[in-house]
Enzyme design. Structure first.
Site, PDB file in Angstrom:
ATOM      1  N   LYS A   1       0.872  -1.301  -0.215  1.00  0.00           N
ATOM      2  CA  LYS A   1       0.068  -0.089   0.054  1.00  0.00           C
ATOM      3  C   LYS A   1       0.880   1.223   0.071  1.00  0.00           C
ATOM      4  O   LYS A   1       0.500   2.256  -0.467  1.00  0.00           O
ATOM      5  CB  LYS A   1      -0.703  -0.051   1.135  1.00  0.00           C
ATOM      6  CG  LYS A   1      -2.117  -1.177   1.106  1.00  0.00           C
ATOM      7  CD  LYS A   1      -2.621  -1.426   2.332  1.00  0.00           C
ATOM      8  CE  LYS A   1      -3.680  -2.275   2.071  1.00  0.00           C
ATOM      9  NZ  LYS A   1      -3.976  -2.929   3.330  1.00  0.00           N
TER      10      LYS A   1
ATOM     11  N   TYR B   1      -2.825  -0.861  10.922  1.00  0.00           N
ATOM     12  CA  TYR B   1      -4.248  -1.433  10.999  1.00  0.00           C
ATOM     13  C   TYR B   1      -4.848  -0.323  12.423  1.00  0.00           C
ATOM     14  O   TYR B   1      -4.386   0.815  12.562  1.00  0.00           O
ATOM     15  CB  TYR B   1      -4.477  -2.553  11.267  1.00  0.00           C
ATOM     16  CG  TYR B   1      -3.767  -3.412  10.252  1.00  0.00           C
ATOM     17  CD1 TYR B   1      -4.134  -3.098   8.863  1.00  0.00           C
ATOM     18  CD2 TYR B   1      -2.953  -4.221  10.429  1.00  0.00           C
ATOM     19  CE1 TYR B   1      -3.349  -3.822   8.046  1.00  0.00           C
ATOM     20  CE2 TYR B   1      -2.254  -5.149   9.368  1.00  0.00           C
ATOM     21  CZ  TYR B   1      -2.414  -4.631   8.281  1.00  0.00           C
ATOM     22  OH  TYR B   1      -1.764  -5.380   7.164  1.00  0.00           O
TER      23      TYR B   1
ATOM     24  N   VAL C   1       0.526  -8.594   6.585  1.00  0.00           N
ATOM     25  CA  VAL C   1       0.408 -10.000   7.191  1.00  0.00           C
ATOM     26  C   VAL C   1       1.248 -11.050   6.786  1.00  0.00           C
ATOM     27  O   VAL C   1       0.890 -12.210   7.415  1.00  0.00           O
ATOM     28  CB  VAL C   1      -1.277 -10.558   7.066  1.00  0.00           C
ATOM     29  CG1 VAL C   1      -2.154  -9.431   7.818  1.00  0.00           C
ATOM     30  CG2 VAL C   1      -1.470 -10.400   5.245  1.00  0.00           C
TER      31      VAL C   1
END
Lengths: 305, 305, 305, 305
Positions: free
Chosen positions: B64, B241, B259
């Site tokens: 991202k 997150y 992850v």
């Protein structure tokens, strides 16, 4: 430096007509909405002020920074962060939704009203009077200004219109986050919001955090370094309501705004800044104040990123 | 420095047994969950690595950061932030609720899945193949490693279990945030998540952001400074997150986790760090990786606050 | 008929051990949780009772039916439904989320706590004392029982634990749904919840609604027909909290439950039923009471569908 | 009776100019928005029609009633209501929020899109083609009209604009509510929505439900009585999107609307009604159709309450 501050004010003045003073507290509307002031204190002790930097205003949500700091000094990290989290929300400051959705655990952070009310409940003291006295004393200490006081007119104005905050407090009482009497607690909260300061006071407070809690005059530790860092981190992620992310991107300085028009800013290891401009944007932040800080961040290269 | 890194690994090892590899992508479970690696690149060009720093893993959400950077370079700030916001959410990475509640406008930030998918849709290129090729080329460029590639097994594993991401993408298609073909877009997204790197790659990418986008070897600008700062600000507020706030408080370094077990960290004007540890906490962050960064932040005084 | 009622009780007794008395109001736990009672009044004036039908209990949420009826008689449809909607929610009875999400307009319906509190605020009367007196008089009128009174122990128990309801009320005060003093209003609300009745009282009230508001004894109109129908429609769609749909499907009778263990049921043009069983399911409905009504609906073919 | 129907149409015509045809499916806009039609079938076999009762339209959400019925006949109550609940939501028909908030369990009811898609997935048949064929056959059976068919233009129009429904379906796939291929399922769903009927067809279907599933011509059971009652109960609580409660209060007839402009109504043990009026209110219900039903309910005393 003074020339830069003057340019910053001129820059900010282009934006003030796009904003309006806080409307939900009647007393806050009695301001000159084109006022703008800025004050800087460097860590070598120099100070510069331009514009309405002597103008007093109520600190409103900026009090959340002081009360979080005092609550951490009173109780330690574990107890405070057992009651209130440290995650940003992307929600308006007075949202109640997430309290319920997040499994009733705890308010997401101490910079939204719910979290701030929970934090206030942790301030030591026998009853509300002693709590607010300790908060006011702490405000005097960190601003190095023994004349700091509460604006009684604004306080009474808050009391009358504070039903959303009462709702938040009773919700947290019902879920066990808050244990003490709600009405007493909410009075303390309204009073801390009604503490009156000017840009100079904010700049000196900012400089104290920037200097890791060490008093610039005496060299004594007023706030532990770990607490200063924690508070500046939370200011960065949650300090400007649901515009905190935008401010981090565009300005990059730990800061906390209040709907009275003030913004407290602390550039780690560099300077403290206080700005004032009662014309607010639709998220409740001083529209000219943000522009002043943005200008200074660019010109003085203040971004922490 | 190597001794410090070894101590950091030892510190991290105390926590890995509390975590587990990502379970929702089958292929990601095929790892040694006690693995830990760390790599550092300083801005004067020195590099240090300890533990499993050569171990490859898929970068997952770390992509991202790269895709946001490339999208900003491709389109400019206004176009990108017209599609996706910059506010932290306090929500899990795959939440759909806020898309609907926030009046269908736009995903809250580019570090949650919805925002990342919208960002990917802005990467220039004729069709998905050209888009992913450009992303992969950019990954090679910023890591200074021409051998970066996509892990096909993980990619196919993502494709099969990516229905929540398809749901997010179709939702945004229905509200006009996304205009292109969803299935093509989602394939690009799954592929960018399946890009494989090691700690060394991450550390070099981190160092590039730390150095404001200037290549340490050639002195050439690879990423504009303003984009570097923007991305590091967003990493700080949204990079881990719904534990981003906690990380800012405890570690204070711009970082992005995935992850797959990796964390990319960039200390402005100081160093870049890559860590790896596939055992995750319940929010999807490398449990040992966070501890290593926390240790290094304390010992090397890396906090930006 | 008495044999059928006895069988219904036997059927209900198979389920009471799966439930528990309301725990959030201390005083409500002082009951025999295996108690079950049922009372029927037909529109030709016959009455039948079996089990603990003389046992008194506080009507709790059943008061919402009476207060809605009185508010409609006091103010007309337009004023009442300008303050509170008529849509079912699928939410638990004490949810606050939808108040905020639904654009602060008005509570979704008068059978959830928020809507009921707003409805109570519409009862005519100078101050809380006159309001609760009028509600109590209306309860006596519709039950044809001049001995109906308020259980003071339960009332005091509600007062102490009613912070969630205070939160709902202050929220509505802040959005303008409620205009009067919250604490006074909430006392009226707690008192109406603490009105004490038995199954016979409920059956007679049910029969009055079934008979379109015409007194079975005198032939006089006590409640206008259009209001009876409206209230029975709202009971059908919203009468059993977030199990209302299930009850409509399985039983098919307009009904309203209370956490005191009572259920008021009105089969249009047929009969009124009162049931009592303080063991509640996890949604707050009498577990045995629902089974009794389900049994009677099957055997006596009472479903409106 | 025909005179009453004519008056009902005249009454409805006063409202059609306040509504508009569905805009989100392009093909649905090609209608005469002042059209109004009504058809009644009594349980003694008499039929009456006035206005545009021969005008064909796609049944859209009315298909949810047929598919729920068929799913219950295919699978029984336990399996169907294990996948989808029966509680009204107070939400718009295409809301995704509650899927996530309600702990990912299951859609709240089969009359919202999410629940309907889940219900469709339960229709027996090898693949989508067999499923839609069985649904179409069932539509022919219950309407006693072998000429019922799918409007291909509308179907193709749905396919292109159905991204919100794809989002809902992929969300449910990700949580395990749906097991089959989403794209195949969504095609069946779009096709069932595109089934074309007129008021006469709807009235006959309504009469079948009113008559507890017994064919008026042959006396044979087409739908089991318990399923008819269940479906009529769900129509009452959830049949008109987030105006279901208002319709229950004002009209009091089990009914289901579709954005094609049709409403299917079934008065238990009395009559079936079909109405058509493509001008919709802001909740997606036929604005003239509701008024026609309201008029008929008053004049013919059709309310079930």
């Amino acid at each position: 430096m003074e020339k830069i501050l003057q340019e910053a004010i001129l820059h900010g003045q282009k934006y003030t007509h796009n904003g309006n003073p806080a409307s939900y507290i009647p007393e806050l509307q009695k301001v000159n909405s084109s006022d703008l002031g800025v004050y800087i204190r460097t860590l070598d002790g120099k100070e510069y002020g331009v514009g309405s930097y002597q103008q007093k205003f109520t600190i409103q949500s900026i009090s959340k920074v002081l009360v979080l700091t005092l609550a951490l000094m009173d109780n330690g990290f574990d107890k405070v962060f057992g009651k209130v989290g440290v995650e940003a929300t992307g929600d308006p400051f007075n949202s109640i939704v997430r309290l319920e959705l997040k499994h009733l655990q705890k308010p997401l952070n101490p910079m939204i009203n719910a979290g701030a009310i929970a934090t206030t409940s942790l301030i030591l003291g026998k009853g509300g009077n002693e709590q607010i006295e300790r908060i006011l004393d702490f405000a005097k200490l960190v601003s190095d200004n023994p004349h700091i006081s509460i604006n009684e007119d604004v306080y009474h104005s808050e009391v009358q219109t504070g039903d959303r905050n009462r709702s938040l407090a009773y919700f947290m009482k019902s879920t066990g986050v808050i244990e003490e009497d709600v009405e007493s607690l909410i009075q303390v909260y309204f009073k801390q919001c009604s503490i009156e300061m000017n840009c100079q006071d904010l700049a000196r407070i900012g400089a104290l955090y920037s200097n890791n809690g060490i008093c610039l005059k005496t060299g004594k530790e007023i706030i532990p370094k770990s607490i200063c860092r924690t508070v500046m981190a939370i200011m960065t992620t949650c300090g400007l309501y649901d515009a905190s992310g935008e401010f981090a991107v565009n300005v990059g300085i730990p800061a906390k705004s209040g709907v009275g028009g003030g913004i407290l800013a602390a550039v780690p290891n560099k300077i403290g800044i206080g700005v004032y401009g009662p014309a607010l944007d639709d998220k409740g932040n001083s529209i000219g104040g943000i522009e002043i800080l943005s200008y200074l961040s660019d010109v003085l290269d203040l971004s922490i990123f």
